[in-house]
Motif scaffolding. Structure first.
Motif, PDB file in Angstrom:
ATOM      1  N   LEU A  61      45.299  49.890  36.708  1.00 22.01           N
ATOM      2  CA  LEU A  61      45.141  49.511  35.303  1.00 22.01           C
ATOM      3  C   LEU A  61      43.725  48.972  35.098  1.00 22.01           C
ATOM      4  CD1 LEU A  61      47.051  49.355  32.771  1.00 22.01           C
ATOM      5  CD2 LEU A  61      47.247  46.902  33.269  1.00 22.01           C
ATOM      6  N   GLU A 189      47.309  46.146  43.635  1.00 22.54           N
ATOM      7  CA  GLU A 189      46.405  46.445  42.524  1.00 22.54           C
ATOM      8  C   GLU A 189      45.335  45.366  42.408  1.00 22.54           C
ATOM      9  OE1 GLU A 189      44.602  48.144  39.412  1.00 22.54           O
ATOM     10  OE2 GLU A 189      45.601  46.317  38.781  1.00 22.54           O
ATOM     11  N   LEU A 190      44.113  45.793  42.119  1.00 22.62           N
ATOM     12  CA  LEU A 190      42.967  44.884  42.156  1.00 22.62           C
ATOM     13  C   LEU A 190      42.252  44.837  40.805  1.00 22.62           C
ATOM     14  CD1 LEU A 190      41.362  46.163  45.500  1.00 22.62           C
ATOM     15  CD2 LEU A 190      42.910  44.208  45.238  1.00 22.62           C
ATOM     16  N   GLU A 191      41.530  43.750  40.599  1.00 22.70           N
ATOM     17  CA  GLU A 191      40.610  43.661  39.470  1.00 22.70           C
ATOM     18  C   GLU A 191      39.524  42.644  39.823  1.00 22.70           C
ATOM     19  OE1 GLU A 191      41.177  45.755  36.965  1.00 22.70           O
ATOM     20  OE2 GLU A 191      39.417  45.204  35.804  1.00 22.70           O
ATOM     21  N   ILE A 242      46.590  44.879  36.837  1.00 23.49           N
ATOM     22  CA  ILE A 242      45.742  43.809  36.295  1.00 23.49           C
ATOM     23  C   ILE A 242      44.539  44.493  35.664  1.00 23.49           C
ATOM     24  CG2 ILE A 242      44.534  41.648  36.777  1.00 23.49           C
ATOM     25  CD1 ILE A 242      45.790  41.736  39.603  1.00 23.49           C
TER      26      ILE A 242
END
Ligand SMILES: [Ca+2]
Length: 270
Positions: A61, A189-191, A242
């Protein structure tokens, strides 16, 4: 009582007293944590709630230029999509070949990068047209991906984050992520947000804030309770996703098959 026995008793009592003083002091001293050891815990306020496609098995995302970009997984169901925030409407979609299980995505310049789970293949698309420009390979599983402006940062389900050159897609470094209990595994998941790496922990309603220089977890964001009982009447999977809007400092989170996407504000717990 003989003198030697009395001496033995006194000696024994003296030893016990000394031992008890030692036992009282040492463990208590060692149990006192220094402030440096305390990892802050955060919770959230919901600022806005938006619709999210219940069929989207969210794996990546990103928010950019007023819209969301989402990568979904599942064999035969994996997609790359551009999504309108307020309505949840899919504005553009590209389906992956059925043999690929789509994973994390990130936008680097005018390109979108999408990982796959176990195929050791990443895809590079034109951001506007979704045209496939290039493929690249990596030796690990592919889970989440983001970037710090200079390097791609990818997760593979372990406690190791890998840095990749964003042009050649070669590995240029690794980061071991840890907290006070040791390695933090299942990074998903990374941001990259204002100098920190945010990472979903797979199968947990929590996000780690990670210092990119050291790998140390500098905070835990507890995200339990976002979905209501009604939201869960149809199958939902775990928190995953995220996205950060740097233009307006907004943080978005969602999950796999979740009916909602949330804009949240991170606040200190208690
Ligand atoms: Ca992300």
């Amino acid at each position: 009582m003989s003198r030697s026995f009395r001496t033995f008793i006194f000696g024994l009592l003296a030893l016990l007293a000394a031992a008890s003083i030692f036992c009282c002091l040492s463990p208590r001293e060692s149990r006192v944590p220094s402030n440096l050891d305390v990892i802050p815990v955060y919770t959230y306020n919901i600022i806005n709630t938006y619709p999210h496609d219940r069929n989207a098995f969210t794996q990546g995302l990103v928010f950019e230029d007023g819209v969301l970009y989402e990568g979904t997984g599942g064999l035969g169901h994996s997609t790359l999509r551009r999504v309108e925030l307020v309505t949840g409407n899919i504005l553009q979609i590209r389906e992956l070949s059925a043999q690929f299980f789509g994973e994390g995505i990130t936008i680097y310049g005018d390109k979108i990068i999408q990982l796959t789970w176990k195929s050791n293949v990443g895809f590079v698309y034109d951001k506007d047209s979704f045209e496939l420009l290039q493929e690249f390979s990596y030796p690990s599983e592919g889970w989440g991906v983001t970037h710090d402006g200079e390097r791609l940062i990818m997760s593979d389900g372990t406690s190791t984050l890998r840095f990749l050159d964003p042009q050649a897609f070669q590995e240029i470094g690794q980061l071991e992520v840890f907290d006070n209990d040791g390695p933090v595994t299942r990074l998903n998941e990374l941001e990259y947000i204002k100098g920190e790496i945010y990472a979903n922990i797979w199968q947990m309603d929590r996000v780690a804030r990670i210092a990119p220089e050291t790998g140390r977890v500098t905070g835990w964001i507890e995200l339990g309770g976002l979905l209501t009982t009604e939201d869960c009447l149809e199958p939902v999977d775990v928190l995953n996703g995220i996205a950060y809007d740097s233009g307006t400092d907004r943080l978005f989170v969602t999950g796999k098959l979740w009916p909602k996407l949330f804009e949240i504000e991170v606040i200190s717990q208690g």
